[in-house]
Each structure stands twice: as structure tokens, then as C-alpha cells.
Design a protein around this motif. Structure first.
Motif, PDB file in Angstrom:
ATOM      1  N   GLY A 184      44.264  71.476  68.879  1.00  0.00           N
ATOM      2  CA  GLY A 184      45.363  72.254  68.332  1.00  0.00           C
ATOM      3  C   GLY A 184      45.383  72.174  66.815  1.00  0.00           C
ATOM      4  O   GLY A 184      44.338  72.158  66.168  1.00  0.00           O
ATOM      5  N   VAL A 185      46.583  72.121  66.248  1.00  0.00           N
ATOM      6  CA  VAL A 185      46.787  72.205  64.805  1.00  0.00           C
ATOM      7  C   VAL A 185      47.503  70.955  64.312  1.00  0.00           C
ATOM      8  O   VAL A 185      48.514  70.535  64.890  1.00  0.00           O
ATOM      9  N   LEU A 186      46.977  70.359  63.247  1.00  0.00           N
ATOM     10  CA  LEU A 186      47.668  69.304  62.513  1.00  0.00           C
ATOM     11  C   LEU A 186      48.111  69.900  61.187  1.00  0.00           C
ATOM     12  O   LEU A 186      47.280  70.256  60.343  1.00  0.00           O
ATOM     13  N   PHE A 187      49.408  70.031  60.992  1.00  0.00           N
ATOM     14  CA  PHE A 187      49.968  70.646  59.792  1.00  0.00           C
ATOM     15  C   PHE A 187      50.538  69.560  58.881  1.00  0.00           C
ATOM     16  O   PHE A 187      51.461  68.833  59.270  1.00  0.00           O
ATOM     17  N   LEU A 188      49.973  69.448  57.687  1.00  0.00           N
ATOM     18  CA  LEU A 188      50.446  68.486  56.693  1.00  0.00           C
ATOM     19  C   LEU A 188      51.125  69.256  55.566  1.00  0.00           C
ATOM     20  O   LEU A 188      50.467  69.805  54.677  1.00  0.00           O
ATOM     21  N   ASP A 189      52.448  69.324  55.627  1.00  0.00           N
ATOM     22  CA  ASP A 189      53.225  70.004  54.591  1.00  0.00           C
ATOM     23  C   ASP A 189      53.417  69.053  53.423  1.00  0.00           C
ATOM     24  O   ASP A 189      53.530  67.842  53.597  1.00  0.00           O
ATOM     25  N   GLU A 190      53.475  69.623  52.207  1.00  0.00           N
ATOM     26  CA  GLU A 190      53.585  68.813  50.988  1.00  0.00           C
ATOM     27  C   GLU A 190      52.451  67.780  50.936  1.00  0.00           C
ATOM     28  O   GLU A 190      52.666  66.573  50.852  1.00  0.00           O
ATOM     29  N   LEU A 191      51.221  68.267  50.984  1.00  0.00           N
ATOM     30  CA  LEU A 191      50.048  67.401  51.115  1.00  0.00           C
ATOM     31  C   LEU A 191      49.981  66.291  50.062  1.00  0.00           C
ATOM     32  O   LEU A 191      49.704  65.142  50.404  1.00  0.00           O
ATOM     33  N   PRO A 192      50.229  66.554  48.767  1.00  0.00           N
ATOM     34  CA  PRO A 192      50.101  65.462  47.789  1.00  0.00           C
ATOM     35  C   PRO A 192      51.148  64.363  47.938  1.00  0.00           C
ATOM     36  O   PRO A 192      51.009  63.293  47.339  1.00  0.00           O
ATOM     37  N   GLU A 193      52.216  64.616  48.719  1.00  0.00           N
ATOM     38  CA  GLU A 193      53.248  63.596  48.906  1.00  0.00           C
ATOM     39  C   GLU A 193      52.817  62.526  49.914  1.00  0.00           C
ATOM     40  O   GLU A 193      53.438  61.466  49.989  1.00  0.00           O
ATOM     41  N   PHE A 194      51.780  62.806  50.698  1.00  0.00           N
ATOM     42  CA  PHE A 194      51.255  61.780  51.595  1.00  0.00           C
ATOM     43  C   PHE A 194      50.572  60.699  50.757  1.00  0.00           C
ATOM     44  O   PHE A 194      49.958  60.991  49.729  1.00  0.00           O
ATOM     45  N   ARG A 195      50.663  59.460  51.231  1.00  0.00           N
ATOM     46  CA  ARG A 195      49.993  58.384  50.509  1.00  0.00           C
ATOM     47  C   ARG A 195      48.481  58.589  50.518  1.00  0.00           C
ATOM     48  O   ARG A 195      47.919  59.063  51.492  1.00  0.00           O
ATOM     49  N   LYS A 196      47.851  58.198  49.419  1.00  0.00           N
ATOM     50  CA  LYS A 196      46.421  58.470  49.262  1.00  0.00           C
ATOM     51  C   LYS A 196      45.594  57.815  50.361  1.00  0.00           C
ATOM     52  O   LYS A 196      44.640  58.410  50.873  1.00  0.00           O
ATOM     53  N   ASN A 197      45.939  56.576  50.734  1.00  0.00           N
ATOM     54  CA  ASN A 197      45.153  55.906  51.777  1.00  0.00           C
ATOM     55  C   ASN A 197      45.299  56.611  53.123  1.00  0.00           C
ATOM     56  O   ASN A 197      44.396  56.552  53.959  1.00  0.00           O
ATOM     57  N   VAL A 198      46.425  57.294  53.338  1.00  0.00           N
ATOM     58  CA  VAL A 198      46.608  58.048  54.580  1.00  0.00           C
ATOM     59  C   VAL A 198      45.694  59.266  54.598  1.00  0.00           C
ATOM     60  O   VAL A 198      45.047  59.564  55.608  1.00  0.00           O
ATOM     61  N   LEU A 199      45.626  59.969  53.475  1.00  0.00           N
ATOM     62  CA  LEU A 199      44.785  61.162  53.421  1.00  0.00           C
ATOM     63  C   LEU A 199      43.305  60.825  53.512  1.00  0.00           C
ATOM     64  O   LEU A 199      42.525  61.568  54.126  1.00  0.00           O
ATOM     65  N   GLU A 200      42.909  59.712  52.910  1.00  0.00           N
ATOM     66  CA  GLU A 200      41.488  59.382  52.886  1.00  0.00           C
ATOM     67  C   GLU A 200      40.932  59.050  54.267  1.00  0.00           C
ATOM     68  O   GLU A 200      39.742  59.225  54.510  1.00  0.00           O
ATOM     69  N   VAL A 201      41.770  58.562  55.182  1.00  0.00           N
ATOM     70  CA  VAL A 201      41.256  58.242  56.522  1.00  0.00           C
ATOM     71  C   VAL A 201      40.960  59.500  57.327  1.00  0.00           C
ATOM     72  O   VAL A 201      40.396  59.426  58.421  1.00  0.00           O
TER      73      VAL A 201
END
Length: 541
Positions: free
Chosen positions: A301-318
Motif C-alpha cells: 500500500g502507501v506510506l505517507f510521510l507528511d511534513e517530511l523534514p519534521e521527522f527525525r533524521k535517524n528515522v528517515l535514514e532507516v
């Protein structure tokens, strides 16, 4: 006497067959459960004893030891209570061991002997079939879920007494019969519709192409320009899940106990939109119990990440490895677990912290260093794994006026997407693990991406001009191939490559000497469908 009753323990989204060995010996009355039993399993002895007594069975005053084998596997949950209770009765010679030998059991007992539903009934049924058991005995509420497994007898019971009566032959239980064939999961049509989105033809085309090829998508633009509105309408234009896909998704939700009552099979493609305070374990899975995360809950399905830069960097990198491989490997001290996560990543972000950098008629209040710091929160390697990046703009008034012609509905887009996906399934029918263009591995890319000479020249110029990576080159090819599937081209043409390049906005914006129009923009313009159009778009050359 020693008795053996089989059950199952969850390991990821699969189940491992567990032997509930019950030994009853002389000694002071004692009831002990061993075999890496976690809290709920250790407490099961209290519920088992009370359920047996309240159901009318006499327990001998002996020492009872229950071993859950294999002993090196952690056992969690309350699904072992029914097999433990039946094992005690077999050890006490109130049941024949032969009656439980060909079945797999699972169920939580209440103190009066009633059975409550359990998590992971579907993986348990799959394990029973794979290990040659004739059937499973489960709480009646779990029967529709277990019955999705073909060739397996499902015995639904509501009480411990009912289970014992079936095993003794006093009152046999009627096997559960699935009421409907799950060949084509349905769609109720009550979700958000694309007809609600006014204007934005280029964004609708991008959304259609992302859905047709399973491509990752990033929308960047000011607040109120329709990023979230468009993303939430993406599930309505995605193709129907096949039964194997629906079964994979159902297994993930089953192990977490998230299946809605009365819905044994996940029919809709998942749409997950976690908040930006999410942890890395919440995204990819993990924790003490190594449970699936939002990525696995969005599988197929779809994983929607709204306000992408507000996520912590270590979360995005995984996200990097799961987006490439479609699976997540969680390593623990005594076990390795793999969860599926074949998802479409859709992300939305503002151009700066205030949201109005570069917007006509608005003044950006952010200092240069703040804009730089905001945008660098999303790393280059992660952006490189996103197939399509687009700039959104505020909707003009003429598109909001009531006199505007009616926009195409989600059904119109879904029919085109479904047709494109059918072409891809036919193309990749001999390629295991490949279901859509986004999943095409590099070694198969050139075999299936046949380009015209002009398209090859344009792609070569774009790679040289923008300094694109090999991964970006491959993703442009995949997006262009999706365009050919939507429009029915026999090969990738120049306009297809141009559109795929135009849909990598950040590659052009971030390049120091690149214009935002893309190479040779005057020769091959992006193809957009006018609002209200009912037929396929025609290339404008």
C-alpha cells in the motif's frame, strides 16, 4: 504420564509449530510452565486451572510441568491456553492422545472456560497446512481468518467443553465453511475522490503515474497547495490487490490483532500516515517483542510521510534499505526476523520552515541558513530513492470557481492504472518477485526498457547535464516505462523520457547550472490531460 499437544508461536509474520508437553507426576500439587514463556504465558496456568475446574473437570493432586518446545524460542500471548488445558486432560487420561495428534490448537481461556480470539490465527493456519496437519481448532471469532487457507479443516469452538466434546466424539463440531470466494477483493467506493481536486493537472498526472508503476513520490510546495489532499486520494486510484497480496497484508495485521471484526481479509490497500514524532522502531519495527512497524503495516500500500523534514533524521535514514529491498531484517540476540515492506512512499514538505519561499505574492520570513538547514534534514541518498519529485503551487481562483467543469473521478484514473498494471503483470509473469515497474531490478532494466534513438540521446544528455547517479538514471527509465504502459506505446519515446526527467524536480533545482525546464524542453513538452477529459492524453510535440 506425558502428553503432547501442538500449537504455534509467532516469529515475525509466520508461525512456528510448538509442542506443548505436559507431564503429570507424583508430588506436591504444583503447576509450572517452562520453555521461555513470557508474562502472559506464565500466567496462563492460573486461567487453565480455573477454566478446567469451572468446566467440571477434576484435576488430580499432582505435580504438573508444561514445557513449550522448542525451548530457545520466546513464547508470547495467550494462544497456548487451549492446548495446555487439553494436554492436562490427556495427561490425566480424560482424553485420548490420538484425538489431538492431527490438529493444531490455539485459544485464550477465560476463567469460566469460554474461548476468546487470539492474534495470529492466519499464520497459525498456514503453519498447520505446511506441516501436514489435518486442521486447526480455534476460537469461533478466528475461524473466518483461518479459513482463508485452502485445504485446511477449521474447527470453530466457543468453549473448552465444546472442544472436549468434539475430541471425545460426544458432539462433533461442524467445520467452518468460507462464505465467499476471496478472488477479487472489493472496494466500497466511499473514500476521498479525485474529482474533489480542482486544477493541478500536472500533479494528477504524476499521481496517476506513481500509482500505475508503484513509484515513490515527493510533493514540495506551500501550505494549502493540495499536497495532503492529493496523497489521501491515492489509495482510491491504486489497482485492486490480488488474493496473494491481500493474504500477505492480512498476515501482518493478524499478528498485531488489528483485523476489524467481521473482516477476515484485508481488501483495501493500506494507507498509513504516521505522525512525525514517530521513532525509528515505530517506523521499521522492533522493540522488545520485535513487532512490525508502520512500514510493514503499509505493505502493498502507501506510506505517507507528511511534513517530511519534521521527522527525525535517524528515522528517515532507516528507510534507505527497506525502500530498495522491500523487506526489513531485524536482528535480535537469539533470533532474526524478516518483515515485508513493499510500499509506495509518498512524502510532502514545504519549501522552507514558513512555507512561502518562492511563492508569488507571499514573503518568506526565513533566513538563508534556516532554509538550508530545513532542506538538508532530508538526505541526498534518501531523495535519490524517490522516483518522482514535484513542485506544487497554490490553486488559481478560476479552478475554484463553481463554473469549473467537473474533474475526472478516481474511477477514471483507477481504470487507466489497472490497465497499465495488467500490462506490467503480463510483462513480468516470468520474473519472480517483480509485480510493477518500480520493482524492476537493474539486471532486467535494459531487457524490458526498449527506447527510441531520440529517447536515448535525451536521457544521456540529462544524466550528463544534471550529474545524475546510476540509481536516478534507472528510476527515470522506470518512470518512462510506466508512461508507455499508461499510453500504450510500443517503446519508450522521447516524450516519455522528458516527462520522467521533468518529474525529478529536485535533481534540476539542486544542480548549480541547471534550468528548471529540463533538457530540450522546447522539443518535448510534458503531456498533461485537461481537466474533465475523458480520454487518454496526446503528446504535444
Amino acid at each position: 504420564m506425558l502428553a503432547r499437544v501442538r500449537s504455534g508461536a509467532l516469529l515475525g509474520i509466520d508461525a512456528v509449530v510448538v509442542e506443548c508437553e505436559v507431564d503429570m507426576a507424583l508430588g506436591l500439587p504444583y503447576f509450572n510452565v517452562v520453555g521461555q514463556a513470557e508474562g502472559a504465558v506464565r500466567e496462563s496456568k492460573v486461567r487453565v486451572i480455573s477454566a478446567l475446574k469451572n468446566t467440571g473437570f477434576e484435576l488430580p493432586q499432582k505435580r504438573v510441568t508444561v514445557n513449550l518446545a522448542p525451548a530457545d524460542l520466546k513464547k508470547e500471548g495467550a494462544a497456548f491456553e487451549l492446548p495446555i488445558a487439553l494436554g492436562v486432560l490427556v495427561a490425566a487420561k480424560q482424553l485420548e492422545e490420538a484425538s489431538v495428534a492431527r490438529l493444531l490448537f490455539g485459544g485464550e481461556l477465560s476463567l469460566d472456560g469460554a474461548l476468546r480470539p487470539i492474534k495470529g490465527a492466519l499464520p497459525l493456519a498456514v503453519a498447520a497446512r505446511n506441516h501436514g496437519f489435518e486442521g486447526v481448532m480455534l476460537p469461533a471469532a478466528n475461524a473466518p481468518e483461518a479459513a482463508l487457507v485452502e485445504g485446511l479443516r477449521v474447527l470453530p469452538v466457543t468453549h473448552l467443553r465444546e472442544a472436549v466434546d468434539h475430541l471425545t466424539g460426544a458432539r462433533p463440531v461442524t467445520p467452518y465453511v468460507r462464505e465467499e470466494a476471496p478472488d477479487v477483493p472489493g472496494r466500497d467506493g466511499t473514500g476521498p475522490d479525485m474529482a474533489d481536486v480542482r486544477g493541478q493537472p500536472e500533479l494528477k498526472l504524476a499521481l496517476e503515474m506513481a500509482a500505475a508503476g508503484g513509484h515513490n513520490l515527493l510533493l514540495s510546495g506551500p501550505p494549502g497547495s493540495g499536497k495532503t489532499m492529493l496523497a489521501r486520494r491515492l489509495p482510491g486510484i491504486l489497482p485492486e490487490m490480488t488474493f496473494p497480496e491481500a493474504l500477505e497484508v492480512t498476515k501482518v495485521y493478524s499478528v498485531l490483532g488489528l483485523l476489524a471484526e467481521g473482516h477476515a481479509l484485508m481488501r483495501e490497500r493500506p494507507f498509513r500516515a504516521p505522525h512525525h514524532t514517530l521513532s525509528d522502531a515505530g517506523l521499521v519495527g522492533g522493540g522488545a517483542a520485535a513487532r512490525p512497524g508502520e512500514l510493514s503495516l503499509a505493505h502493498n500500500g502507501v506510506l505517507f510521510l507528511d511534513e517530511l523534514p519534521e521527522f527525525r533524521k535517524n528515522v528517515l535514514e532507516v528507510l534507505r534499505q527497506p525502500l530498495e529491498e522491500g523487506v526489513i531484517h531485524l536482528a535480535r540476540a537469539n533470533q532474526h526476523i524478516t518483515y515485508p515492506c513493499r510500499v509506495m512512499l509518498v512524502a510532502a514538505m514545504n519549501p522552507c520552515p514558513c512555507g512561502y519561499y518562492g511563492v508569488a505574492g507571499r514573503v518568506c520570513t526565513c533566513a538563508d541558513y534556516r532554509r538550508f538547514e530545513y532542506n538538508t534534514r532530508v538526505s541526498g541518498p534518501l531523495l535519490d530513492r524517490i522516483d518522482m519529485t514535484l513542485q506544487t503551487r497554490p490553486v488559481e481562483y478560476q479552478h475554484l470557481a463553481p463554473a469549473e467543469a467537473r474533474e475526472p473521478t478516481s474511477r477514471y484514473y483507477r481504470e487507466r492504472v489497472q490497465a497499465a498494471r495488467e500490462r506490467q503483470r503480463d510483462r513480468y509473469r516470468d520474473e519472480p518477485g517483480v509485480h510493477c515497474n518500480a520493482q524492476l531490478p537493474p539486471h532486467l532494466l535494459r531487457r524490458h526498457c526498449v527506447m527510441s534513438r531520440r529517447a536515448e540521446v535525451m536521457l544521456e544528455r540529462a544524466v550528463r547535464k544534471y550529474g545524475l547517479s546510476a540509481r536516478a538514471h534507472d528510476r527515470i527509465l522506470k518512470v518512462a516505462l510506466t508512461r508507455t504502459d499508461l499510453e500504450g506505446h510500443a517503446r519508450i519515446e522521447e516524450v516519455d523520457i522528458q516527462l520522467a526527467i521533468d518529474f525529478r524536480m529536485l535533481d534540476r533545482v539542486n544542480h548549480p547550472h541547471a534550468s528548471t525546464q529540463g533538457p530540450r524542453a522546447s522539443q518535448a513538452e510534458p503531456t498533461f490531460r485537461p481537466a474533465g477529459a475523458s480520454g487518454p492524453a496526446s503528446p504535444r510535440e
